[in-house]
Design a protein around this motif. Structure first.
Motif, PDB file in Angstrom:
ATOM      1  N   ASP A  51       0.964  -1.226  -0.442  1.00 30.97           N
ATOM      2  CA  ASP A  51      -0.318   0.154   0.043  1.00 30.97           C
ATOM      3  C   ASP A  51       0.792   1.566   0.263  1.00 30.97           C
ATOM      4  N   THR A  52       1.305   2.047  -1.044  1.00 32.41           N
ATOM      5  CA  THR A  52       2.265   2.709  -1.385  1.00 32.41           C
ATOM      6  C   THR A  52       1.657   4.034  -0.282  1.00 32.41           C
ATOM      7  N   GLY A  53       0.252   4.382  -0.549  1.00 34.23           N
ATOM      8  CA  GLY A  53      -0.244   5.447   0.096  1.00 34.23           C
ATOM      9  C   GLY A  53       0.349   5.215   1.828  1.00 34.23           C
ATOM     10  N   MET A  55       2.802   3.986   2.553  1.00 36.33           N
ATOM     11  CA  MET A  55       4.377   4.859   2.758  1.00 36.33           C
ATOM     12  C   MET A  55       4.366   6.076   2.666  1.00 36.33           C
ATOM     13  N   TYR A  56       3.654   7.339   2.237  1.00 32.52           N
ATOM     14  CA  TYR A  56       3.320   8.775   2.069  1.00 32.52           C
ATOM     15  C   TYR A  56       3.117   8.736   3.182  1.00 32.52           C
ATOM     16  N   ARG A  57       2.126   8.549   3.971  1.00 29.78           N
ATOM     17  CA  ARG A  57       1.227   8.951   5.363  1.00 29.78           C
ATOM     18  C   ARG A  57       2.536   8.764   6.641  1.00 29.78           C
ATOM     19  N   ALA A  58       3.977   7.581   6.155  1.00 31.13           N
ATOM     20  CA  ALA A  58       4.599   7.725   7.758  1.00 31.13           C
ATOM     21  C   ALA A  58       5.241   8.765   7.254  1.00 31.13           C
ATOM     22  N   VAL A 118      -1.040  15.039   3.886  1.00 33.16           N
ATOM     23  CA  VAL A 118      -0.317  14.112   3.101  1.00 33.16           C
ATOM     24  C   VAL A 118      -0.266  14.449   2.593  1.00 33.16           C
ATOM     25  N   SER A 119      -1.509  15.040   1.233  1.00 28.74           N
ATOM     26  CA  SER A 119      -0.864  15.272  -0.536  1.00 28.74           C
ATOM     27  C   SER A 119      -0.519  15.760  -0.411  1.00 28.74           C
ATOM     28  N   GLN A 120       0.244  16.786   0.858  1.00 30.61           N
ATOM     29  CA  GLN A 120       0.989  18.144  -0.214  1.00 30.61           C
ATOM     30  C   GLN A 120       2.643  17.345   0.088  1.00 30.61           C
ATOM     31  N   VAL A 121       2.450  16.546   1.104  1.00 29.90           N
ATOM     32  CA  VAL A 121       3.902  16.204   1.543  1.00 29.90           C
ATOM     33  C   VAL A 121       4.589  15.394  -0.186  1.00 29.90           C
ATOM     34  N   ALA A 122       3.213  14.407  -0.026  1.00 27.08           N
ATOM     35  CA  ALA A 122       3.191  13.634  -1.683  1.00 27.08           C
ATOM     36  C   ALA A 122       3.168  14.005  -2.785  1.00 27.08           C
ATOM     37  N   ALA A 123       3.613  15.771  -2.724  1.00 28.44           N
ATOM     38  CA  ALA A 123       3.495  16.428  -3.706  1.00 28.44           C
ATOM     39  C   ALA A 123       4.797  16.831  -4.630  1.00 28.44           C
ATOM     40  N   VAL A 127      10.415  13.599  -2.050  1.00 29.44           N
ATOM     41  CA  VAL A 127      10.011  12.819  -1.416  1.00 29.44           C
ATOM     42  C   VAL A 127       8.819  11.316  -2.047  1.00 29.44           C
ATOM     43  N   ARG A 128       8.777  11.730  -3.404  1.00 30.86           N
ATOM     44  CA  ARG A 128       8.690  10.905  -4.382  1.00 30.86           C
ATOM     45  C   ARG A 128       9.422   9.981  -5.136  1.00 30.86           C
ATOM     46  N   ARG A 129      10.488  10.907  -5.060  1.00 27.79           N
ATOM     47  CA  ARG A 129      11.639  10.001  -5.758  1.00 27.79           C
ATOM     48  C   ARG A 129      12.319   9.018  -5.356  1.00 27.79           C
ATOM     49  N   GLY A 148      -2.173   2.522  -5.272  1.00 29.17           N
ATOM     50  CA  GLY A 148      -1.110   4.320  -5.536  1.00 29.17           C
ATOM     51  C   GLY A 148      -1.934   4.605  -5.911  1.00 29.17           C
ATOM     52  N   ARG A 149      -0.938   5.536  -6.953  1.00 24.78           N
ATOM     53  CA  ARG A 149      -1.715   6.922  -7.752  1.00 24.78           C
ATOM     54  C   ARG A 149      -0.586   6.958  -9.277  1.00 24.78           C
ATOM     55  N   ASP A 150       0.322   6.439  -8.914  1.00 23.15           N
ATOM     56  CA  ASP A 150       0.778   6.435 -10.012  1.00 23.15           C
ATOM     57  C   ASP A 150       2.540   4.974 -10.319  1.00 23.15           C
ATOM     58  N   ILE A 151       1.124   3.729  -9.763  1.00 23.45           N
ATOM     59  CA  ILE A 151       2.118   3.050 -10.214  1.00 23.45           C
ATOM     60  C   ILE A 151       2.021   2.445 -11.535  1.00 23.45           C
ATOM     61  N   MET A 198      -9.940  18.235  -1.619  1.00 22.34           N
ATOM     62  CA  MET A 198      -8.812  19.069  -1.992  1.00 22.34           C
ATOM     63  C   MET A 198      -7.412  17.531  -2.242  1.00 22.34           C
ATOM     64  N   ARG A 199      -8.080  16.280  -1.921  1.00 21.42           N
ATOM     65  CA  ARG A 199      -6.130  15.539  -1.776  1.00 21.42           C
ATOM     66  C   ARG A 199      -6.569  15.202  -3.668  1.00 21.42           C
ATOM     67  N   ASP A 200      -7.655  14.882  -3.694  1.00 17.32           N
ATOM     68  CA  ASP A 200      -8.145  14.631  -5.051  1.00 17.32           C
ATOM     69  C   ASP A 200      -7.558  15.970  -5.914  1.00 17.32           C
ATOM     70  N   ILE A 202      -4.760  17.933  -5.808  1.00 15.60           N
ATOM     71  CA  ILE A 202      -3.609  18.236  -4.990  1.00 15.60           C
ATOM     72  C   ILE A 202      -2.526  16.788  -5.641  1.00 15.60           C
ATOM     73  N   ASP A 203      -2.880  15.615  -5.597  1.00 16.56           N
ATOM     74  CA  ASP A 203      -2.500  14.039  -6.612  1.00 16.56           C
ATOM     75  C   ASP A 203      -2.689  14.500  -7.639  1.00 16.56           C
ATOM     76  N   SER A 204      -3.958  15.570  -8.291  1.00 18.36           N
ATOM     77  CA  SER A 204      -4.275  15.370  -9.888  1.00 18.36           C
ATOM     78  C   SER A 204      -3.103  16.141 -10.093  1.00 18.36           C
ATOM     79  N   ASN A 205      -3.241  17.022  -9.622  1.00 19.50           N
ATOM     80  CA  ASN A 205      -2.043  18.325 -10.444  1.00 19.50           C
ATOM     81  C   ASN A 205      -0.391  18.618  -9.830  1.00 19.50           C
ATOM     82  N   ARG A 206       0.001  18.004  -9.137  1.00 15.02           N
ATOM     83  CA  ARG A 206       1.204  17.774  -9.143  1.00 15.02           C
ATOM     84  C   ARG A 206       2.197  17.089 -10.107  1.00 15.02           C
ATOM     85  N   ALA A 207       3.289  18.274 -10.186  1.00 14.02           N
ATOM     86  CA  ALA A 207       4.591  18.071 -11.230  1.00 14.02           C
ATOM     87  C   ALA A 207       4.992  16.506 -11.563  1.00 14.02           C
TER      88      ALA A 207
HETATM   89  O1   DC Z   1      -4.377   5.439  -0.669  1.00 15.63           O
HETATM   90  P1   DC Z   1      -3.881   6.970   0.562  1.00 15.63           P
HETATM   91  O2   DC Z   1      -5.369   7.984   0.701  1.00 15.63           O
HETATM   92  O3   DC Z   1      -3.560   6.320   1.660  1.00 15.63           O
HETATM   93  O4   DC Z   1      -2.864   7.781   0.314  1.00 15.63           O
HETATM   94  C1   DC Z   1      -2.444   8.567   0.444  1.00 15.63           C
HETATM   95  C2   DC Z   1      -2.020   9.793  -0.123  1.00 15.63           C
HETATM   96  O5   DC Z   1      -1.048   9.578  -0.577  1.00 15.63           O
HETATM   97  C3   DC Z   1      -3.199  10.710  -1.178  1.00 15.63           C
HETATM   98  O6   DC Z   1      -3.565  11.625  -1.177  1.00 15.63           O
HETATM   99  C4   DC Z   1      -2.044  10.314  -2.204  1.00 15.63           C
HETATM  100  C5   DC Z   1      -0.514  10.169  -1.905  1.00 15.63           C
HETATM  101  N1   DC Z   1      -0.569   8.961  -2.669  1.00 15.63           N
HETATM  102  C6   DC Z   1       0.790   9.311  -4.110  1.00 15.63           C
HETATM  103  O7   DC Z   1       0.623  10.655  -4.077  1.00 15.63           O
HETATM  104  N2   DC Z   1       1.420   8.684  -4.568  1.00 15.63           N
HETATM  105  C7   DC Z   1       0.925   6.813  -4.563  1.00 15.63           C
HETATM  106  N3   DC Z   1       1.570   6.297  -4.927  1.00 15.63           N
HETATM  107  C8   DC Z   1       0.125   6.556  -3.028  1.00 15.63           C
HETATM  108  C9   DC Z   1      -0.362   7.614  -2.463  1.00 15.63           C
END
Ligand code: DC
Length: 246
Positions: A51-53, A55-58, A118-123, A127-129, A148-151, A198-200, A202-207
């Motif tokens: 569950d990669t989400g 990881m970003y939450r941690a 978390v969305s701001q951290v995941a942007a 952190v992503r790399r 996840g979002r980018d698998i 808000m999360r949708d 940020i998650d959809s519009n990050r670079a």
């Molecule tokens: O799946 P989740 O709601 O637990 O994910 C938490 C946040 O992490 C969500 O706002 C988007 C981000 N995320 C991401 O950017 N890339 C991933 N592969 C997984 C999650």
């Protein structure tokens, strides 16, 4: 010869077990049932599940605890060197719990204050790399279901099965409310709707690695499907790919 149902299931389970291992990527919006589906698909296939989400939450939890501002990129980069994120099986849940530097943080990272951060951290690109590099290592031997979002777009663009999950916003919010209630947090539905919106956004519009459907992903709208149906849908895609590989 027609096998009795029980034996047929056993035969099916054994045959998938010994087939060549693949990667199953499940992407999509929050609260579409990705992690539960992924976990159950992995169990059926005897694959690992990540569950990669989580990881970003941690990472969000670590930054929060150490009062590190997400705008202070130098401090974030330094902090990443001190974080070891892992998973350990929790037999009582029949699932894995998230570990941050050896501490079980599974409950803490699911709380609303982390969802708000978390969305701001995941942007953050660094952190992503760092997370993507770890995730790619986990998939070296295949036999993995990752959500996840980018698998399917960034982490494993060559994944054999890619599913993009969606659900209607009010259904997602109701599911999330129920999930939080089960964990003892009773929040107004409007607050949850706003957090998901808000999360949708940020998650959809990050670079870097935005939430995006891979061109070759298969859509799965979970609005009116039961969990069993979602799991069957994904397993059917796995079987199709396995058949084509033979
Ligand atoms: O799946 P989740 O709601 O637990 O994910 C938490 C946040 O992490 C969500 O706002 C988007 C981000 N995320 C991401 O950017 N890339 C991933 N592969 C997984 C999650």
């Amino acid at each position: 010869m027609k096998l009795p149902r029980k034996h047929f299931r056993l035969f099916k389970s054994l045959s998938t077990r010994f087939m060549s291992k693949i990667i199953v990527a499940l992407d999509g919006f929050s609260s579409c049932g990705k992690s539960t589906t992924a976990k159950r698909v992995a169990a059926q296939l005897h694959y690992a599940f990540v569950d990669t989400g989580a990881m970003y939450r941690a990472v969000a939890l670590y930054l929060h605890r150490h009062h590190i501002a997400i705008t202070d990129l130098q401090a974030v980069e330094e902090a990443l060197k001190h974080m070891v994120i892992g998973f350990e099986i929790n037999p009582s849940r029949q699932a894995s719990d998230t570990l941050l530097n050896g501490e079980n943080v599974e409950q803490e990272i699911r709380k609303m204050y982390i969802s708000e951060l978390v969305s701001q951290v995941a942007a953050i690109t660094i952190v992503r790399r760092a997370m993507v590099a770890q995730q790619q290592k986990m998939g070296k031997k295949k036999g993995l279901v990752m959500d996840g979002r980018d698998i399917g777009t960034v982490v494993f663009p060559d994944a054999e099965v890619k599913i993009f999950m969606t659900a209607q916003p009010h259904i997602r919010a109701q599911r999330r409310k129920l999930e939080l209630l089960q964990k003892g947090e009773d929040l107004p539905l409007e607050e949850i709707v706003e957090n998901l919106r808000m999360r949708d956004e940020i998650d959809s519009n990050r670079a870097e690695g935005p939430l995006k459907r891979a061109a070759d992903a298969i859509d799965l709208d979970t609005s009116f499907r039961s969990m069993d149906e979602q799991v069957e849908f994904v397993l059917a895609q796995v079987e199709r790919v396995q058949r084509e590989k033979r």
